[in-house]
Design a protein around this motif. Sequence first.
Motif, short mmCIF file in Angstrom:
data_model
loop_
_atom_site.label_atom_id
_atom_site.label_comp_id
_atom_site.label_asym_id
_atom_site.label_seq_id
_atom_site.Cartn_x
_atom_site.Cartn_y
_atom_site.Cartn_z
N LYS A 77 -9.34 -2.38 7.10
CA LYS A 77 -9.77 -2.55 8.39
C LYS A 77 -10.36 -1.38 8.89
N ALA A 78 -10.23 -0.02 8.53
CA ALA A 78 -10.73 0.90 8.99
C ALA A 78 -12.34 0.75 8.45
N ASN A 79 -12.32 0.57 6.96
CA ASN A 79 -13.76 0.56 6.13
C ASN A 79 -14.44 -0.36 6.86
N GLU A 80 -14.11 -1.53 7.44
CA GLU A 80 -14.65 -2.44 7.84
C GLU A 80 -15.68 -2.11 9.14
N GLU A 81 -14.62 -1.25 10.10
CA GLU A 81 -15.18 -0.86 11.36
C GLU A 81 -16.18 0.02 10.94
N ILE A 82 -15.88 1.07 10.28
CA ILE A 82 -17.15 2.10 9.73
C ILE A 82 -18.33 1.35 9.36
N SER A 83 -18.08 0.38 8.52
CA SER A 83 -19.38 -0.23 7.98
C SER A 83 -20.20 -0.96 9.05
N ALA A 84 -19.35 -1.39 10.27
CA ALA A 84 -20.07 -2.30 11.07
C ALA A 84 -20.81 -1.42 12.19
N PHE B 141 -15.46 5.11 0.07
CA PHE B 141 -15.93 6.36 -0.31
C PHE B 141 -17.41 5.96 -0.92
N ALA B 142 -17.50 4.88 -1.91
CA ALA B 142 -18.72 4.35 -2.20
C ALA B 142 -19.75 3.85 -1.27
N GLN B 143 -19.14 3.00 0.02
CA GLN B 143 -20.24 2.39 0.61
C GLN B 143 -20.43 3.31 1.64
N ASN B 144 -19.50 4.44 2.34
CA ASN B 144 -19.98 5.08 3.33
C ASN B 144 -19.57 6.74 3.48
N GLU B 145 -19.32 6.81 2.10
CA GLU B 145 -18.77 8.35 1.91
C GLU B 145 -17.78 8.79 2.81
N THR B 146 -16.76 7.90 3.02
CA THR B 146 -15.85 8.28 4.09
C THR B 146 -14.95 9.05 3.37
N VAL B 147 -14.59 10.29 4.03
CA VAL B 147 -13.57 11.23 3.63
C VAL B 147 -12.31 10.94 4.25
N PHE B 148 -10.98 10.85 3.35
CA PHE B 148 -9.74 10.47 3.74
C PHE B 148 -8.84 11.85 3.79
N PHE B 149 -8.14 11.79 5.24
CA PHE B 149 -7.25 12.77 5.23
C PHE B 149 -5.92 12.01 5.22
#
Length: 251
Positions: A142-149, A194-202
Amino acid sequence: MQELRSGFRFIFTSYKRTAAILFIAALTLAIPITVSLLGQQQEIRQRAAQVCANVSADIMLIIDKSGSMENNNAISKAKEAARNFVDFISVDSNNRVGLVSFSSESRTRLDSPLTSDFSSVKSRISSLDASGETCTQCGVKKANEEISASKRSGIKNVVILLTDGRANNIIGSDDRVGFDIAAKAALDEVRAGFAQNETVFFTIGLGKDIKTAFLQEIANLTGGKYFFAPTANDLASIYPQISQIVGKVAG
């Protein structure tokens, strides 16, 4: 007898020579693999550093609301700490915050899209209630989808994942599954983010019933950091630590 000794010396010398050749061959094969792994880890760190340049951030909070979060008033403490985190982040008006809550797949929600309306996010946090299983994959997806959108150019993407239990549910299944299956599904989603948006996870592990290595791997895969909260009261100090890290890299 002399011939026998000579024969033994020849065999022993040949054995050592063969062993040395095999050792050198094995070492030659191992070096490229080791270099490759080190190179991959270095690449992740470099990419994370680029993402974490001095720019503002889009931050998705992912909060576990499975049934176990009712224990010892954990959900209440988690909500309080998350609201305080939003206050810290709101100092930079160019930051945005979103909220995903997860338990079973059917109860996983995008409670708030990424927004600079920080008061509305805090209100959504306050309305969370706990029940159901632990579909970590659901929350991450869900979080990935929102970041991508909603992603913005030049803005780094951050996820803060809080959980008090072990992943035991996956997308497409109403029943519990083994931890290994659920963890793999979640890690696949983390890699995709990470691959799509270089999202850093804490990641934050709350309480005793957690898989530390799993949460550490999520953070390490993306250049983030893992935090351990023995009790819900410890969240009050952990969220500020994360906000300082995000704040520093957000300028």
